[in-house]
Design a protein around this motif. Structure first.
Motif, PDB file in Angstrom:
ATOM      1  N   PRO A  79     -46.612 -73.528   5.776  1.00  0.00           N
ATOM      2  CA  PRO A  79     -47.852 -74.323   5.678  1.00  0.00           C
ATOM      3  C   PRO A  79     -47.785 -75.410   4.608  1.00  0.00           C
ATOM      4  O   PRO A  79     -48.284 -76.528   4.809  1.00  0.00           O
ATOM      5  CB  PRO A  79     -48.917 -73.266   5.360  1.00  0.00           C
ATOM      6  CG  PRO A  79     -48.361 -71.992   5.887  1.00  0.00           C
ATOM      7  CD  PRO A  79     -46.896 -72.079   5.670  1.00  0.00           C
ATOM      8  N   PHE A  80     -47.147 -75.106   3.474  1.00  0.00           N
ATOM      9  CA  PHE A  80     -47.062 -76.114   2.410  1.00  0.00           C
ATOM     10  C   PHE A  80     -46.072 -77.220   2.761  1.00  0.00           C
ATOM     11  O   PHE A  80     -46.254 -78.371   2.396  1.00  0.00           O
ATOM     12  CB  PHE A  80     -46.668 -75.436   1.089  1.00  0.00           C
ATOM     13  CG  PHE A  80     -47.653 -74.404   0.637  1.00  0.00           C
ATOM     14  CD1 PHE A  80     -48.875 -74.773   0.097  1.00  0.00           C
ATOM     15  CD2 PHE A  80     -47.376 -73.053   0.786  1.00  0.00           C
ATOM     16  CE1 PHE A  80     -49.789 -73.829  -0.310  1.00  0.00           C
ATOM     17  CE2 PHE A  80     -48.287 -72.094   0.378  1.00  0.00           C
ATOM     18  CZ  PHE A  80     -49.503 -72.479  -0.160  1.00  0.00           C
ATOM     19  N   TRP A  81     -44.996 -76.827   3.469  1.00  0.00           N
ATOM     20  CA  TRP A  81     -44.044 -77.843   3.930  1.00  0.00           C
ATOM     21  C   TRP A  81     -44.701 -78.770   4.947  1.00  0.00           C
ATOM     22  O   TRP A  81     -44.487 -79.981   4.933  1.00  0.00           O
ATOM     23  CB  TRP A  81     -42.831 -77.142   4.536  1.00  0.00           C
ATOM     24  CG  TRP A  81     -41.771 -78.092   5.040  1.00  0.00           C
ATOM     25  CD1 TRP A  81     -40.882 -78.789   4.292  1.00  0.00           C
ATOM     26  CD2 TRP A  81     -41.520 -78.419   6.403  1.00  0.00           C
ATOM     27  NE1 TRP A  81     -40.073 -79.550   5.105  1.00  0.00           N
ATOM     28  CE2 TRP A  81     -40.452 -79.349   6.412  1.00  0.00           C
ATOM     29  CE3 TRP A  81     -42.086 -78.035   7.611  1.00  0.00           C
ATOM     30  CZ2 TRP A  81     -39.946 -79.877   7.577  1.00  0.00           C
ATOM     31  CZ3 TRP A  81     -41.576 -78.573   8.782  1.00  0.00           C
ATOM     32  CH2 TRP A  81     -40.513 -79.486   8.762  1.00  0.00           C
ATOM     33  N   LEU A  82     -45.556 -78.185   5.843  1.00  0.00           N
ATOM     34  CA  LEU A  82     -46.264 -79.002   6.820  1.00  0.00           C
ATOM     35  C   LEU A  82     -47.259 -79.939   6.128  1.00  0.00           C
ATOM     36  O   LEU A  82     -47.415 -81.111   6.518  1.00  0.00           O
ATOM     37  CB  LEU A  82     -46.988 -78.079   7.811  1.00  0.00           C
ATOM     38  CG  LEU A  82     -47.633 -78.751   9.014  1.00  0.00           C
ATOM     39  CD1 LEU A  82     -46.588 -79.464   9.854  1.00  0.00           C
ATOM     40  CD2 LEU A  82     -48.381 -77.721   9.861  1.00  0.00           C
ATOM     41  N   ARG A  83     -47.886 -79.446   5.079  1.00  0.00           N
ATOM     42  CA  ARG A  83     -48.818 -80.304   4.318  1.00  0.00           C
ATOM     43  C   ARG A  83     -48.052 -81.442   3.648  1.00  0.00           C
ATOM     44  O   ARG A  83     -48.542 -82.576   3.581  1.00  0.00           O
ATOM     45  CB  ARG A  83     -49.547 -79.443   3.294  1.00  0.00           C
ATOM     46  CG  ARG A  83     -50.576 -80.199   2.467  1.00  0.00           C
ATOM     47  CD  ARG A  83     -51.206 -79.276   1.454  1.00  0.00           C
ATOM     48  NE  ARG A  83     -52.166 -79.980   0.609  1.00  0.00           N
ATOM     49  CZ  ARG A  83     -52.774 -79.443  -0.433  1.00  0.00           C
ATOM     50  NH1 ARG A  83     -52.519 -78.180  -0.755  1.00  0.00           N
ATOM     51  NH2 ARG A  83     -53.618 -80.139  -1.154  1.00  0.00           N
ATOM     52  N   TRP A  84     -46.870 -81.141   3.155  1.00  0.00           N
ATOM     53  CA  TRP A  84     -46.036 -82.172   2.526  1.00  0.00           C
ATOM     54  C   TRP A  84     -45.661 -83.248   3.538  1.00  0.00           C
ATOM     55  O   TRP A  84     -45.625 -84.426   3.239  1.00  0.00           O
ATOM     56  CB  TRP A  84     -44.805 -81.502   1.936  1.00  0.00           C
ATOM     57  CG  TRP A  84     -43.850 -82.443   1.254  1.00  0.00           C
ATOM     58  CD1 TRP A  84     -43.918 -82.902  -0.017  1.00  0.00           C
ATOM     59  CD2 TRP A  84     -42.687 -83.035   1.840  1.00  0.00           C
ATOM     60  NE1 TRP A  84     -42.878 -83.733  -0.297  1.00  0.00           N
ATOM     61  CE2 TRP A  84     -42.091 -83.845   0.834  1.00  0.00           C
ATOM     62  CE3 TRP A  84     -42.085 -82.964   3.091  1.00  0.00           C
ATOM     63  CZ2 TRP A  84     -40.935 -84.570   1.061  1.00  0.00           C
ATOM     64  CZ3 TRP A  84     -40.923 -83.682   3.316  1.00  0.00           C
ATOM     65  CH2 TRP A  84     -40.370 -84.476   2.308  1.00  0.00           C
ATOM     66  N   LEU A  85     -45.378 -82.816   4.786  1.00  0.00           N
ATOM     67  CA  LEU A  85     -45.035 -83.786   5.828  1.00  0.00           C
ATOM     68  C   LEU A  85     -46.223 -84.674   6.186  1.00  0.00           C
ATOM     69  O   LEU A  85     -46.057 -85.866   6.447  1.00  0.00           O
ATOM     70  CB  LEU A  85     -44.537 -83.052   7.082  1.00  0.00           C
ATOM     71  CG  LEU A  85     -43.112 -82.495   7.040  1.00  0.00           C
ATOM     72  CD1 LEU A  85     -42.795 -81.809   8.358  1.00  0.00           C
ATOM     73  CD2 LEU A  85     -42.097 -83.590   6.770  1.00  0.00           C
ATOM     74  N   ARG A  86     -47.405 -84.087   6.229  1.00  0.00           N
ATOM     75  CA  ARG A  86     -48.586 -84.875   6.585  1.00  0.00           C
ATOM     76  C   ARG A  86     -48.851 -85.990   5.574  1.00  0.00           C
ATOM     77  O   ARG A  86     -49.383 -87.041   5.922  1.00  0.00           O
ATOM     78  CB  ARG A  86     -49.808 -83.956   6.670  1.00  0.00           C
ATOM     79  CG  ARG A  86     -49.798 -83.048   7.900  1.00  0.00           C
ATOM     80  CD  ARG A  86     -50.971 -82.096   7.860  1.00  0.00           C
ATOM     81  NE  ARG A  86     -50.990 -81.229   9.037  1.00  0.00           N
ATOM     82  CZ  ARG A  86     -51.838 -80.217   9.197  1.00  0.00           C
ATOM     83  NH1 ARG A  86     -52.736 -79.950   8.241  1.00  0.00           N
ATOM     84  NH2 ARG A  86     -51.806 -79.481  10.287  1.00  0.00           N
ATOM     85  N   LYS A  87     -48.478 -85.760   4.340  1.00  0.00           N
ATOM     86  CA  LYS A  87     -48.643 -86.802   3.329  1.00  0.00           C
ATOM     87  C   LYS A  87     -47.582 -87.884   3.429  1.00  0.00           C
ATOM     88  O   LYS A  87     -47.685 -88.914   2.770  1.00  0.00           O
ATOM     89  CB  LYS A  87     -48.600 -86.169   1.935  1.00  0.00           C
ATOM     90  CG  LYS A  87     -49.772 -85.264   1.625  1.00  0.00           C
ATOM     91  CD  LYS A  87     -49.661 -84.697   0.223  1.00  0.00           C
ATOM     92  CE  LYS A  87     -50.852 -83.802  -0.113  1.00  0.00           C
ATOM     93  NZ  LYS A  87     -50.744 -83.248  -1.491  1.00  0.00           N
ATOM     94  N   ARG A  88     -46.521 -87.639   4.236  1.00  0.00           N
ATOM     95  CA  ARG A  88     -45.422 -88.594   4.402  1.00  0.00           C
ATOM     96  C   ARG A  88     -45.193 -88.853   5.883  1.00  0.00           C
ATOM     97  O   ARG A  88     -44.217 -88.378   6.474  1.00  0.00           O
ATOM     98  CB  ARG A  88     -44.153 -88.051   3.743  1.00  0.00           C
ATOM     99  CG  ARG A  88     -44.300 -87.913   2.222  1.00  0.00           C
ATOM    100  CD  ARG A  88     -43.231 -87.015   1.648  1.00  0.00           C
ATOM    101  NE  ARG A  88     -43.328 -86.914   0.202  1.00  0.00           N
ATOM    102  CZ  ARG A  88     -44.156 -86.100  -0.432  1.00  0.00           C
ATOM    103  NH1 ARG A  88     -44.986 -85.321   0.271  1.00  0.00           N
ATOM    104  NH2 ARG A  88     -44.191 -86.076  -1.750  1.00  0.00           N
ATOM    105  N   PRO A  89     -46.091 -89.577   6.540  1.00  0.00           N
ATOM    106  CA  PRO A  89     -45.964 -89.805   7.989  1.00  0.00           C
ATOM    107  C   PRO A  89     -44.700 -90.576   8.366  1.00  0.00           C
ATOM    108  O   PRO A  89     -44.164 -90.390   9.459  1.00  0.00           O
ATOM    109  CB  PRO A  89     -47.222 -90.592   8.339  1.00  0.00           C
ATOM    110  CG  PRO A  89     -47.656 -91.215   7.040  1.00  0.00           C
ATOM    111  CD  PRO A  89     -47.266 -90.249   5.973  1.00  0.00           C
ATOM    112  N   SER A  90     -44.211 -91.443   7.479  1.00  0.00           N
ATOM    113  CA  SER A  90     -42.999 -92.198   7.808  1.00  0.00           C
ATOM    114  C   SER A  90     -41.797 -91.264   7.944  1.00  0.00           C
ATOM    115  O   SER A  90     -40.951 -91.439   8.831  1.00  0.00           O
ATOM    116  CB  SER A  90     -42.730 -93.247   6.731  1.00  0.00           C
ATOM    117  OG  SER A  90     -42.605 -92.638   5.453  1.00  0.00           O
ATOM    118  N   PHE A  91     -41.713 -90.261   7.055  1.00  0.00           N
ATOM    119  CA  PHE A  91     -40.620 -89.296   7.152  1.00  0.00           C
ATOM    120  C   PHE A  91     -40.734 -88.496   8.447  1.00  0.00           C
ATOM    121  O   PHE A  91     -39.733 -88.258   9.143  1.00  0.00           O
ATOM    122  CB  PHE A  91     -40.663 -88.360   5.948  1.00  0.00           C
ATOM    123  CG  PHE A  91     -39.601 -87.290   5.975  1.00  0.00           C
ATOM    124  CD1 PHE A  91     -38.326 -87.551   5.514  1.00  0.00           C
ATOM    125  CD2 PHE A  91     -39.897 -86.029   6.468  1.00  0.00           C
ATOM    126  CE1 PHE A  91     -37.358 -86.571   5.550  1.00  0.00           C
ATOM    127  CE2 PHE A  91     -38.935 -85.045   6.504  1.00  0.00           C
ATOM    128  CZ  PHE A  91     -37.652 -85.318   6.038  1.00  0.00           C
TER     129      PHE A  91
END
Length: 404
Positions: A79-91
């Motif tokens: 869940p925290f990794w998914l949250r990290w991804l949501r903050k970086r849409p370009s990645f």
């Protein structure tokens, strides 16, 4: 009790530092409510503890009731990794495009090879014919789920081929071909005899051209003339044609082990997927580390290329199979049957053309050092004739000599 590692990774976990308030009361209430707490460390007025993300709302409520302050030390899990991804849409977009690119590249044919023929011009012609029928680098792999139509089309375009087989392995297509052999049109005109190639007892004589020199039941020796190419008194010579069937004896000594080590797959395996760039690769899937007593590893690598240039980025799949060793014990009766089969194969592979097994006898069976030793006598009926230059009795010559 600590949850399984996969549950911690999938659900997520929080490591917290509790201070102030009634920490002991929080621990007791968590125990009564069945809340999992693990990696518990108490240091003075501070308590470090870890819990699953799904249990955190209950823990937070209990901490508020008892006046305990919470300080987060570590956040771990999907869940925290998914949250990290949501903050970086370009990645996330780049990763999605990369995965889509891999999927597209894997669904295409990137290499076409030809095997079974040695002629380079014929190989080029087969590749050209395959391109005309739709098999070429860059073609979608879904078109070749059934290759029967493609094999038929290639045979029509290449009348020089006797057979064509096409296999698609990953992103590589292999065309296996067999070339037709033109019939020989040469006619034998040189005079010759047919002589015995090995010692035997003559059974049948078929003289199509020439004079038979032996009869059924006669014992012959190597080099003895069976069908002569000299007619009458040797004044006329022809190429002898025919065959002589005779009974031939073979003596074979065979040893068959009674205890055979066997190695087989148990059915257990793990798959590991790698992304390979040059000689460097990174594992993307399959992190299990099984403890197999024996292993068999098979690797399969893609061959992505653009035109004739092979891409440095490739996909590699490694499958590790569990191998189990055992020992199989043969009975003496089974070993005798195997010995006869081995002797039959050996006799039939001997030079001399087709053979018919008339009978076999097992002599002197001996068991020693875990093996069965036997001597086998095999009787066969075969054509013992071999071509040789024509032979005339001494004094016979087609020339009349000088002064004739």
């Amino acid at each position: 009790m600590r949850p399984p590692h996969w549950a911690i990774r999938w659900v997520g976990s929080l490591r917290m530092d509790w201070h102030r308030g009634d920490i002991e009361g929080v621990l007791q209430d968590c125990y009564r409510h069945g809340i999992s707490l693990y990696r518990l460390q108490v240091r003075g007025s501070h308590c470090q503890v870890e819990t699953l993300l799904t249990d955190f709302p209950k823990v937070y409520s209990l901490c508020r009731v008892h006046g305990v302050k919470i300080h987060f030390i570590e956040k771990y899990g999907f869940p925290f990794w998914l949250r990290w991804l949501r903050k970086r849409p370009s990645f996330l977009l780049g990763f999605g495009m990369f995965a889509l690119l891999l999927l597209v590249l894997q669904s295409m044919i990137w290499q076409v090879s030809v095997s079974g023929v040695q002629n380079e011009d014929l190989k080029l012609a087969i590749v050209q014919a395959a391109q005309e029928t739709g098999l070429y680098p860059g073609a979608p792999r879904s078109r070749f789920a059934n290759v029967d139509w493609l094999q038929t089309a290639l045979l029509k375009k290449m009348p020089r081929l006797l057979w064509v087989g096409i296999t698609v392995d990953g992103s590589t297509a292999n065309v296996e071909a067999i070339e037709k052999i033109p019939p020989s049109l040469s006619v034998q005109t040189t005079p010759r005899d047919i002589v015995a190639a090995k010692p035997a007892v003559v059974a049948k004589v078929f003289a199509i051209r020439g004079t038979a020199k032996v009869f059924p039941g006669q014992i012959v020796h190597p080099g003895q003339v069976l069908i002569s190419g000299a007619l009458a008194n040797g004044d006329q010579q022809v190429p002898a044609t025919g065959k002589v069937l005779a009974e031939v004896w073979y003596t074979s000594r065979v040893e068959v082990p009674l205890h055979v080590p066997l190695t087989g797959l148990t059915g257990q395996s793990v798959v590991r997927d790698y992304l390979k760039v040059g000689n460097w690769r990174v594992r993307l899937w399959g992190f299990a580390q099984p403890r197999y007593a024996g292993e068999l590893t098979r690797e399969q690598q893609s061959s992505w290329q653009i035109g004739h240039w092979q891409l440095p980025l490739q996909w590699e799949q490694v499958r590790v199979y569990e191998v189990q060793s055992s020992t199989f014990a043969r009975s003496e009766q089974i070993a005798r049957v195997m010995a006869l089969q081995l002797v039959t194969q050996d006799v039939l592979s001997q030079p001399g053309g087709e053979k018919e097994i008339l009978g076999q006898s097992v002599l002197q069976p001996t068991i020693a050092h875990g093996k069965l030793y036997v001597t086998v006598l095999t009787r066969t009926e075969e054509n013992i004739g071999a071509y040789a230059p024509i032979h005339l009795p001494q004094g016979k010559n087609s020339d009349n000599g000088p002064g004739a």
